[in-house]
Design a protein around this motif. Sequence first.
Motif, PDB file in Angstrom:
ATOM      1  N   ARG A 112       0.840  -1.206   0.000  1.00 50.78           N
ATOM      2  CA  ARG A 112       0.000   0.000   0.000  1.00 50.78           C
ATOM      3  C   ARG A 112       0.874   1.256   0.000  1.00 50.78           C
ATOM      4  O   ARG A 112       0.589   2.212  -0.719  1.00 50.78           O
ATOM      5  N   GLN A 115       2.330   1.573  -3.508  1.00 53.42           N
ATOM      6  CA  GLN A 115       1.280   1.984  -4.450  1.00 53.42           C
ATOM      7  C   GLN A 115       1.001   3.478  -4.308  1.00 53.42           C
ATOM      8  O   GLN A 115       0.867   4.182  -5.308  1.00 53.42           O
ATOM      9  N   SER A 121      -3.604   3.050  -7.839  1.00 57.52           N
ATOM     10  CA  SER A 121      -4.655   2.654  -6.901  1.00 57.52           C
ATOM     11  C   SER A 121      -4.068   1.965  -5.685  1.00 57.52           C
ATOM     12  O   SER A 121      -3.265   1.040  -5.813  1.00 57.52           O
ATOM     13  N   ASP A 123      -4.737  -0.400  -2.929  1.00 60.73           N
ATOM     14  CA  ASP A 123      -5.648  -1.414  -2.420  1.00 60.73           C
ATOM     15  C   ASP A 123      -4.926  -2.523  -1.663  1.00 60.73           C
ATOM     16  O   ASP A 123      -5.552  -3.402  -1.100  1.00 60.73           O
ATOM     17  N   GLN A 129      -1.578  -3.634 -12.512  1.00 59.55           N
ATOM     18  CA  GLN A 129      -1.179  -2.232 -12.349  1.00 59.55           C
ATOM     19  C   GLN A 129       0.061  -2.120 -11.460  1.00 59.55           C
ATOM     20  O   GLN A 129       1.012  -1.410 -11.802  1.00 59.55           O
TER      21      GLN A 129
END
Length: 152
Positions: A112, A115, A121, A123, A129
């Motif tokens: 996280r 990211q 995103s 998640d 991605q």
Amino acid sequence: MLRRLLRLGLAVALAVPTAGAALTVGTPAHAALPHCNGAGVYTSTWSGAPGATAWIPAYVTGSINFNCLLTRGDHNSGVGELQRTLQGIYGQNLGPNGVDNDFGGYTRTALRNVQAALGISVDGEYGPQSRDHICWRWTGSDNSCIWLNNNH
């Protein structure tokens, strides 16, 4: 727990269609992807690092498919490669067990964090991605990395 079950029961009761109505259930776009069950070697074709290799999570059968998912509860060498990259390239804390091939809370938090830093995103799940935006730990190096698809 009882409250959770009651809420679930209410949600199901509200979702039941009336006579003649159709019920459709949406699923995430990545739901059709397999869970990574290991790791495979990616070889760079980028002119800045031709032939450089990195181990990345993969769905391994008779062939290697890098288009797969990792989520909390997964335990395999693909998780370990993700952890090595999160720790070695991005400096993330993986807790007292470090790289243990187990996608637990520390790995989810580390993913996280990465990211968010990459602007994708957030998640806490690994999929296409994340795969395409993470710079993967170069085999034989602790702090050099390569991207897949040479998209950076």
